[in-house]
Design an enzyme around this catalytic site. Structure first.
Site, PDB file in Angstrom:
ATOM      1  N   HIS A 197      61.138  45.149   6.116  1.00 33.05           N
ATOM      2  CA  HIS A 197      61.301  45.916   7.255  1.00 33.05           C
ATOM      3  C   HIS A 197      62.658  47.042   7.104  1.00 33.05           C
ATOM      4  O   HIS A 197      62.988  47.815   7.914  1.00 33.05           O
ATOM      5  CB  HIS A 197      61.605  45.208   8.362  1.00 33.05           C
ATOM      6  N   ARG A 237      51.021  52.872  11.174  1.00 30.06           N
ATOM      7  CA  ARG A 237      50.142  52.244  12.069  1.00 30.06           C
ATOM      8  C   ARG A 237      48.742  52.425  11.053  1.00 30.06           C
ATOM      9  O   ARG A 237      48.594  53.801  10.666  1.00 30.06           O
ATOM     10  CB  ARG A 237      49.834  52.831  13.464  1.00 30.06           C
ATOM     11  N   HIS A 292      62.171  37.850  11.669  1.00 32.48           N
ATOM     12  CA  HIS A 292      60.876  38.609  12.074  1.00 32.48           C
ATOM     13  C   HIS A 292      61.235  39.582  12.919  1.00 32.48           C
ATOM     14  O   HIS A 292      61.828  39.695  13.762  1.00 32.48           O
ATOM     15  CB  HIS A 292      60.106  37.475  12.880  1.00 32.48           C
TER      16      HIS A 292
END
Length: 143
Positions: free
Chosen positions: A31, A102, A134
């Site tokens: 991330h 996405r 997370h």
């Protein structure tokens, strides 16, 4: 035959490195992209980064979505010191530059093709021992 053995050995070595990482290290790998990586084909940022970071791989299903945060590790660690919401999720104080990836279409078989969106959102994280582990989502700043 020797090429196949070498290929398998390299794949196993790569997987061994990923398996040995902590949850925080996995969070960073999946991330955090600071500063934002420049890729040759900008419209393929998500495909490039997800493959480089070993989030997607041939033979595995495509991940439906993934978010890359273009801020320092410290900015995300600081979110863990914020008061969590009722679900135990911490949110960043300021908006952050992110790329939301996405999956295009419903087919989750490789090759994975993603749509990328550049946004300025607050980032929501779950933390363990003061470290984000997370990415729980993002949200727009209040208007």
């Amino acid at each position: 035959m020797a090429g196949w053995v070498l290929c398998m050995a390299m794949m196993l070595a790569t997987l061994a490195g990923v398996v040995g990482e902590t949850r925080y290290e996995k969070f960073l790998r999946q991330h955090v992209d600071y500063p934002r990586t420049s890729v040759v084909m900008a419209h393929r940022y998500c495909e490039t980064m997800l493959a480089r970071r070993q989030v997607t791989a041939p033979g595995r299903p495509c991940k439906p979505s993934n978010t890359f945060v273009h801020e320092t590790e410290g900015e995300l660690v600081a979110a863990c010191s914020q008061m969590p919401d009722t679900a135990g999720v911490h949110s960043t104080r300021k908006t952050m530059s992110i790329t939301a990836c996405r999956l295009r279409g419903r087919d989750n078989r490789t090759p994975c093709v993603y749509r990328a969106r550049q946004l300025q959102h607050h980032v929501r994280v779950n933390c363990i021992n003061g470290l984000p582990v997370h990415l729980a989502g993002t949200h727009e700043p209040p208007q």
